[in-house]
Design a protein around this motif. Structure first.
Motif, short mmCIF file in Angstrom:
data_model
loop_
_atom_site.label_atom_id
_atom_site.label_comp_id
_atom_site.label_asym_id
_atom_site.label_seq_id
_atom_site.Cartn_x
_atom_site.Cartn_y
_atom_site.Cartn_z
N LEU A 183 13.78 -4.42 -0.74
CA LEU A 183 13.92 -5.22 -1.96
C LEU A 183 14.60 -6.53 -1.61
O LEU A 183 15.70 -6.54 -1.06
N LEU A 184 13.93 -7.62 -1.91
CA LEU A 184 14.46 -8.95 -1.63
C LEU A 184 14.41 -9.75 -2.92
O LEU A 184 13.62 -10.67 -3.08
N GLY A 185 15.25 -9.35 -3.86
CA GLY A 185 15.24 -9.99 -5.17
C GLY A 185 13.98 -9.59 -5.92
O GLY A 185 13.75 -8.41 -6.18
N ALA A 186 13.13 -10.57 -6.23
CA ALA A 186 11.90 -10.29 -6.96
C ALA A 186 10.77 -9.83 -6.04
O ALA A 186 9.73 -9.39 -6.52
N LYS A 187 10.97 -9.92 -4.73
CA LYS A 187 9.94 -9.50 -3.77
C LYS A 187 10.21 -8.08 -3.30
O LYS A 187 11.36 -7.69 -3.10
N VAL A 188 9.13 -7.34 -3.08
CA VAL A 188 9.24 -5.98 -2.56
C VAL A 188 8.25 -5.84 -1.41
O VAL A 188 7.09 -6.24 -1.54
N HIS A 189 8.73 -5.30 -0.30
CA HIS A 189 7.85 -5.03 0.83
C HIS A 189 7.86 -3.53 1.11
O HIS A 189 8.92 -2.91 1.12
N PHE A 190 6.67 -3.00 1.32
CA PHE A 190 6.50 -1.57 1.58
C PHE A 190 5.96 -1.39 2.98
O PHE A 190 5.02 -2.08 3.38
N THR A 191 6.54 -0.44 3.71
CA THR A 191 6.04 -0.10 5.04
C THR A 191 5.92 1.41 5.12
O THR A 191 6.93 2.13 5.01
N PRO A 192 4.68 1.93 5.28
CA PRO A 192 4.54 3.37 5.45
C PRO A 192 5.41 3.83 6.62
O PRO A 192 5.39 3.21 7.69
N SER A 193 6.18 4.89 6.41
CA SER A 193 7.18 5.28 7.40
C SER A 193 6.91 6.63 8.04
O SER A 193 6.83 6.74 9.25
N THR A 194 6.80 7.67 7.21
CA THR A 194 6.75 9.03 7.76
C THR A 194 5.89 9.93 6.88
O THR A 194 5.97 9.86 5.66
N ILE A 195 5.12 10.79 7.54
CA ILE A 195 4.41 11.88 6.87
C ILE A 195 5.01 13.17 7.39
O ILE A 195 5.23 13.33 8.60
#
Length: 162
Positions: A77-89
């Motif tokens: 979470l960077l204020g109004a920006k959101v970055h998603f990175t698939p991490s683990t299954i």
């Protein structure tokens, strides 16, 4: 009551995520010097735009064959920006990186099914004030994935200087 002390992020399991679906990375400002940025702690606060922080969030991964497996997505979470990175299954007490070149091979071997390429993730929790769960597709080529991760790294690097 289960232990809610910080744990190394690589030790997080599916059962941890069932108990606490959101885990926040410990930061430099943590009062206890025993925990660095490689540790996560349970977060009881709702995910909300406008905040800053990095989290591992419970998610469900859909495979190409339609199977759904539990896992985690890293959320920045960077204020109004959101970055998603698939991490683990998580599958049968094993952790698999959904972006790894051999993810499908490992999932096929463990699940004893075919067509196991991870194709999509869906968070298990809502953002505050949102009705729909956030989701995303997983790039089919490693080049697209690598380029996407590089761009996110640059954005994260410059956002922390502010």
């Amino acid at each position: 009551m289960p232990n809610t002390n910080p744990i190394p992020a690589n030790m997080l399991t599916a059962s941890h995520l069932k108990t606490h679906p959101v885990w926040q990375f410990c930061g430099d400002a943590e009062s206890d010097a025993d925990y660095d940025e490689s540790y996560v702690k349970p977060c009881e606060e709702a995910l909300a735009l406008g905040a800053f922080g990095s989290y591992l969030v419970a998610a469900n991964y859909q495979l190409a064959n339609g199977d759904v497996l539990p896992g985690a997505v890293q959320l920045d979470l960077l204020g109004a920006k959101v970055h998603f990175t698939p991490s683990t299954i998580y599958v049968k007490e094993k952790s698999i990186d959904p972006l790894a070149h051999d993810a499908s091979v490992r999932l096929t071997r463990i699940t004893k099914t075919s067509n196991t390429q991870p194709v999509q993730w869906t968070l298990a929790v809502h953002f505050d004030g949102e009705q729909n769960l956030r989701s995303g597709k997983i790039a089919k080529t490693r080049w697209v994935t690598a380029l996407s991760l590089l761009v996110r790294l640059v954005v994260l690097r410059f956002s922390r200087r502010r």
